[in-house]
Design a protein around this motif. Sequence first.
Motif, mmCIF file in Angstrom:
data_model
loop_
_atom_site.group_PDB
_atom_site.id
_atom_site.type_symbol
_atom_site.label_atom_id
_atom_site.label_comp_id
_atom_site.label_asym_id
_atom_site.label_seq_id
_atom_site.Cartn_x
_atom_site.Cartn_y
_atom_site.Cartn_z
ATOM 1 N N LYS A 30 0.825 -1.125 -0.270
ATOM 2 C CA LYS A 30 -0.440 -0.376 -0.168
ATOM 3 C C LYS A 30 0.829 1.383 0.000
ATOM 4 O O LYS A 30 0.714 2.327 -0.744
ATOM 5 N N LYS A 31 2.080 1.389 0.714
ATOM 6 C CA LYS A 31 2.812 2.128 0.607
ATOM 7 C C LYS A 31 3.355 2.532 -0.530
ATOM 8 O O LYS A 31 3.326 3.709 -1.008
ATOM 9 N N GLN A 32 3.755 2.037 -1.357
ATOM 10 C CA GLN A 32 4.353 2.021 -2.997
ATOM 11 C C GLN A 32 3.486 2.578 -3.399
ATOM 12 O O GLN A 32 3.545 3.264 -4.339
ATOM 13 N N VAL A 33 2.193 2.341 -3.634
ATOM 14 C CA VAL A 33 0.766 2.797 -4.252
ATOM 15 C C VAL A 33 0.752 4.005 -4.166
ATOM 16 O O VAL A 33 1.174 4.548 -4.895
ATOM 17 N N ILE A 34 1.051 4.087 -2.940
ATOM 18 C CA ILE A 34 0.284 5.896 -2.503
ATOM 19 C C ILE A 34 1.585 6.818 -2.890
ATOM 20 O O ILE A 34 1.809 7.666 -3.539
ATOM 21 N N ILE A 35 2.970 6.278 -2.767
ATOM 22 C CA ILE A 35 4.384 6.521 -3.153
ATOM 23 C C ILE A 35 4.437 6.985 -5.083
ATOM 24 O O ILE A 35 4.526 7.844 -5.551
ATOM 25 N N GLN A 36 4.082 6.078 -5.331
ATOM 26 C CA GLN A 36 3.625 6.220 -6.993
ATOM 27 C C GLN A 36 2.544 7.134 -7.210
ATOM 28 O O GLN A 36 2.910 7.701 -8.573
ATOM 29 N N GLN A 37 1.026 7.571 -6.366
ATOM 30 C CA GLN A 37 0.296 8.815 -6.483
ATOM 31 C C GLN A 37 1.313 9.673 -6.416
ATOM 32 O O GLN A 37 1.025 11.123 -7.459
ATOM 33 N N ILE A 38 2.040 10.095 -5.770
ATOM 34 C CA ILE A 38 2.440 10.778 -5.484
ATOM 35 C C ILE A 38 3.258 11.514 -6.563
ATOM 36 O O ILE A 38 3.725 12.547 -6.912
ATOM 37 N N LEU A 39 4.433 10.735 -7.068
ATOM 38 C CA LEU A 39 5.310 10.721 -7.769
ATOM 39 C C LEU A 39 4.806 11.136 -8.934
ATOM 40 O O LEU A 39 5.062 11.266 -10.481
ATOM 41 N N SER A 40 3.527 10.817 -9.410
ATOM 42 C CA SER A 40 2.575 11.165 -10.628
ATOM 43 C C SER A 40 2.284 12.892 -10.538
ATOM 44 O O SER A 40 1.665 13.178 -11.436
ATOM 45 N N ASN A 41 2.371 13.547 -9.478
ATOM 46 C CA ASN A 41 2.050 14.823 -9.156
ATOM 47 C C ASN A 41 2.904 15.846 -9.406
ATOM 48 O O ASN A 41 4.081 15.633 -8.954
#
Length: 267
Positions: free
Chosen positions: A192-203
């Motif tokens: 779940k942490k990796q998913v959230i990091i990926q979302q942040i890095l997309s922004n």
Amino acid sequence: MKTQPNILVSISSNNIATITLNRVDKSNAFNADIIGDLLTALNQLKTNQQIRGLLLEANGKHFSSGADLHWMKSMALETEQNNQQDASQLAELLNQLNHFPVPTIAVVQGAAFGGALGLICCCDIAIASINAKFCLSEVKLGLVPATIAPYVCRAIGIRQAKRFMLTAEIITVEQALKFGLIHHMSDDIQQKKQVIIQQILSNSPAALATVKTLCHQCEVATIDQNLIRYTSELITRVRCSPQAQEGIQAFFDKVPPNWSKADDINE
């Protein structure tokens, strides 16, 4: 002799910083040393303009058992001035984490008691394992959750905060999710942490920093003409900014903007 540092600090290749509580033999309990180490790490990391996000994690079975009682007992023998300085360190730590310039994510497992809830509530996003449990346990010891109270009350509301501060009852992970103490409950918090990091890095990094400032403004302001003017002037500036223009053009071109690093998540 101390063989392990109280905290570990690292920065990944995709510019995600991680602070890891590492006082495992004491269930990551807080004392003056670990508070000072955390404050030093935050002050150093916030000057690094390459950082895209900050993870707050813990080694061992528990996120943190709260205040080290041996430390609390020793402080009773100190002067009022020394106690004030000591308390101010924790207050400043919470303030620095609350105003950290990039998105912050708390990753919680096991027990998170007392002051640990302050750290969690100061983070922008909190995820917890299904075995996590929380407690505002201070009154059991004749103490009060003073420095963390503003952040806990903001996160879960004053009425719920009063309930748990007065009863010192265990907050289950399901309750924590329901009341907004955490945002996600998962049996695989690393995934779940990796998913959230990926979302942040997309922004857009600039947009993320501005959103954090905007939310702080909205938190302390009433909806009046001053706030209305602030928000309208803000969007006027942002829509003309380089990253906004790049992001909009990238949308039309159907390509990722240059600041998107989501594909680098596993590097």
